[in-house]
Design a protein around this motif. Structure first.
Motif, PDB file in Angstrom:
ATOM      1  N   SER A 189      38.013  40.143  42.244  1.00  0.00           N
ATOM      2  CA  SER A 189      37.464  39.826  40.926  1.00  0.00           C
ATOM      3  C   SER A 189      38.411  38.905  40.163  1.00  0.00           C
ATOM      4  O   SER A 189      39.610  39.149  40.092  1.00  0.00           O
ATOM      5  N   SER A 212      34.428  37.812  36.235  1.00  0.00           N
ATOM      6  CA  SER A 212      34.356  38.495  34.940  1.00  0.00           C
ATOM      7  C   SER A 212      33.860  37.494  33.913  1.00  0.00           C
ATOM      8  O   SER A 212      34.633  36.710  33.376  1.00  0.00           O
ATOM      9  N   HIS A 214      31.361  38.184  31.101  1.00  0.00           N
ATOM     10  CA  HIS A 214      31.407  38.933  29.844  1.00  0.00           C
ATOM     11  C   HIS A 214      30.825  38.229  28.619  1.00  0.00           C
ATOM     12  O   HIS A 214      30.864  38.790  27.517  1.00  0.00           O
TER      13      HIS A 214
HETATM   14  N1  SAH Z   1      41.770  39.882  36.339  1.00  0.00           N
HETATM   15  C1  SAH Z   1      40.631  40.177  37.139  1.00  0.00           C
HETATM   16  C2  SAH Z   1      40.647  41.548  37.789  1.00  0.00           C
HETATM   17  C3  SAH Z   1      41.163  42.712  37.003  1.00  0.00           C
HETATM   18  S1  SAH Z   1      40.138  43.342  35.695  1.00  0.00           S
HETATM   19  C4  SAH Z   1      39.375  39.976  36.335  1.00  0.00           C
HETATM   20  O1  SAH Z   1      39.455  39.674  35.162  1.00  0.00           O
HETATM   21  O2  SAH Z   1      38.285  40.062  36.902  1.00  0.00           O
HETATM   22  C5  SAH Z   1      38.752  44.047  36.512  1.00  0.00           C
HETATM   23  C6  SAH Z   1      37.512  44.140  35.640  1.00  0.00           C
HETATM   24  O3  SAH Z   1      37.633  45.185  34.661  1.00  0.00           O
HETATM   25  C7  SAH Z   1      37.233  42.868  34.863  1.00  0.00           C
HETATM   26  O4  SAH Z   1      35.868  42.575  34.910  1.00  0.00           O
HETATM   27  C8  SAH Z   1      37.667  43.260  33.479  1.00  0.00           C
HETATM   28  O5  SAH Z   1      37.110  42.430  32.524  1.00  0.00           O
HETATM   29  C9  SAH Z   1      37.206  44.695  33.411  1.00  0.00           C
HETATM   30  N2  SAH Z   1      37.777  45.500  32.319  1.00  0.00           N
HETATM   31  C10 SAH Z   1      38.971  45.363  31.738  1.00  0.00           C
HETATM   32  N3  SAH Z   1      39.135  46.283  30.771  1.00  0.00           N
HETATM   33  C11 SAH Z   1      38.013  47.026  30.752  1.00  0.00           C
HETATM   34  C12 SAH Z   1      37.571  48.128  29.966  1.00  0.00           C
HETATM   35  N4  SAH Z   1      38.343  48.652  29.029  1.00  0.00           N
HETATM   36  N5  SAH Z   1      36.337  48.646  30.217  1.00  0.00           N
HETATM   37  C13 SAH Z   1      35.569  48.127  31.196  1.00  0.00           C
HETATM   38  N6  SAH Z   1      35.931  47.098  31.969  1.00  0.00           N
HETATM   39  C14 SAH Z   1      37.145  46.537  31.746  1.00  0.00           C
END
Ligand code: SAH
Length: 341
Positions: A189, A212, A214
């Motif tokens: 990811s 990601s 969002h």
């Molecule tokens: N840096 C990478 C992988 C690590 S985060 C990325 O951004 O994809 C993995 C996933 O968890 C990402 O989609 C991120 O946005 C999400 N995430 C981070 N904090 C979160 C939270 N508090 N609740 C739900 N998802 C979260």
């Protein structure tokens, strides 16, 4: 001394031929390390003593120290590990009907600065080495005594900001003689490092990619993800389109639903327009609230409305069920709590 867990099969073969050994010894070594899970080279029974001595000189068979292990009522387990330099990392084990999956960390801290995320509250101190990522899978599998069938690279850190180590890690865990985790059972990811998406499109393992996203527009995404200022949505979508055309694989789009911020009907429609015609699968994720952050999880009915709009407009979508909500399972929460103590 180098960790044996950081060596891909090709690296082992090179090491062996450089010292005048037959390259097939690499496959034997991999079996000893990942199948028999040896903790010392002395346990090897089919190699000569002087060769084993040489291995002991050149390689360590290291371990991760488990600091705490939290178990959730739904079977999710979260591990806090201490690395050899004292840094702490988190690894999560999830139990699904299709098997066990492990979520690995790729960096100590993270520099991407996503506003909603607990990991980013601690800046990146360093990248993890390939062996430190491999060891997370191996150690969790040993401690919980399960066969891990799936891996998600979604723990602390941005994998594409530690690209080479992550690629080595993927090759090592995929090796059929070793941990044998099928490429289609692995997902990496990224928050959207565009040039790495192009590079990853050339990588020859059939590993899944998740983005990601969002947010469906630059205005909203800029508010929560600083990376969007470097790589705006148009460029990201272009890279995703290229990746899909090149690899013929479906891409997962992650979309956390944040109350009032990105979860309205108009956001849902905008997202459909943005993804129209792309071979993607949208994962709608209920936000795991973080005490230090102002963001709130969307209301249940808003999540359902959002989901329905995507469904009606024929976007492949699922509303992800949550796991480990009672054990600080949101990225970075356990590590951050421990460090604040
Ligand atoms: N840096 C990478 C992988 C690590 S985060 C990325 O951004 O994809 C993995 C996933 O968890 C990402 O989609 C991120 O946005 C999400 N995430 C981070 N904090 C979160 C939270 N508090 N609740 C739900 N998802 C979260």
């Amino acid at each position: 001394m180098q960790s044996i867990y950081g060596y891909t099969e090709d690296m082992l073969k090179k090491y062996l031929t450089d010292m005048g050994q037959k390259p097939f010894r690499a496959t034997q070594l991999i079996e000893w390390i990942y199948r028999h899970k040896i903790s010392s080279f002395d346990e090897i029974t089919n190699m000569k003593k002087d060769f084993i001595l040489k291995l002991k000189e050149d390689f360590s068979i290291d371990t991760l120290e488990c600091v705490t292990n939290q178990k959730s009522s739904d079977g999710t387990q979260k591990f806090l590990f201490r690395l050899s330099d004292g840094n702490l990392i988190e690894t999560v084990l999830m139990c699904h009907d299709y098997g066990y999956s492990v979520c690995v960390t790729t960096q100590v801290g993270c520099n991407m600065g996503c506003q909603f995320c607990a990991s980013g509250m601690k800046k990146k101190l360093r990248n993890l080495e390939a062996h430190e990522i491999v060891l997370q899978v191996l150690t969790v599998s040993k401690l919980a005594d399960v066969r891990v069938s799936h891996v998600v690279v979604m723990g602390i850190g941005e994998p594409f900001d530690n690209y080479d180590n992550v690629i080595s890690f993927l090759k090592i865990i995929n090796n059929p003689l070793g941990l044998e985790i099928g490429a289609r059972h692995i997902t990496v990811s990224t928050c959207g490092l565009v040039e790495k998406i192009y590079e990853y499109a050339e990588f020859d393992l059939q590993v899944n990619l998740a983005i990601s996203l969002h947010a469906p527009n630059n205005e909203t995404r800029n508010q929560i993800m600083p990376i969007n200022k470097a790589y705006p949505i148009e460029e990201l979508i272009k890279a995703i389109r290229y990746y899909i055309e090149k690899t013929n694989r479906r891409v997962t789009i992650e979309y956390i639903l944040l109350q009032g911020l990105n979860d309205t009907k108009s956001h849902a429609n905008e997202l459909c327009d943005l993804l129209h015609g792309l071979n993607v699968y949208v994962n709608l994720i209920p936000y795991n609230e973080v005490i230090e952050k102002p963001y709130k999880r969307s209301k249940k009915e808003d999540m359902v409305t959002f989901f329905d709009i995507l469904k009606k407009r024929r976007i492949n979508v699922q509303l992800r069920r949550e796991q480990g909500g009672d054990i600080d399972a949101a990225c970075g929460q356990l590590r951050s709590k421990h460090m604040n103590k």
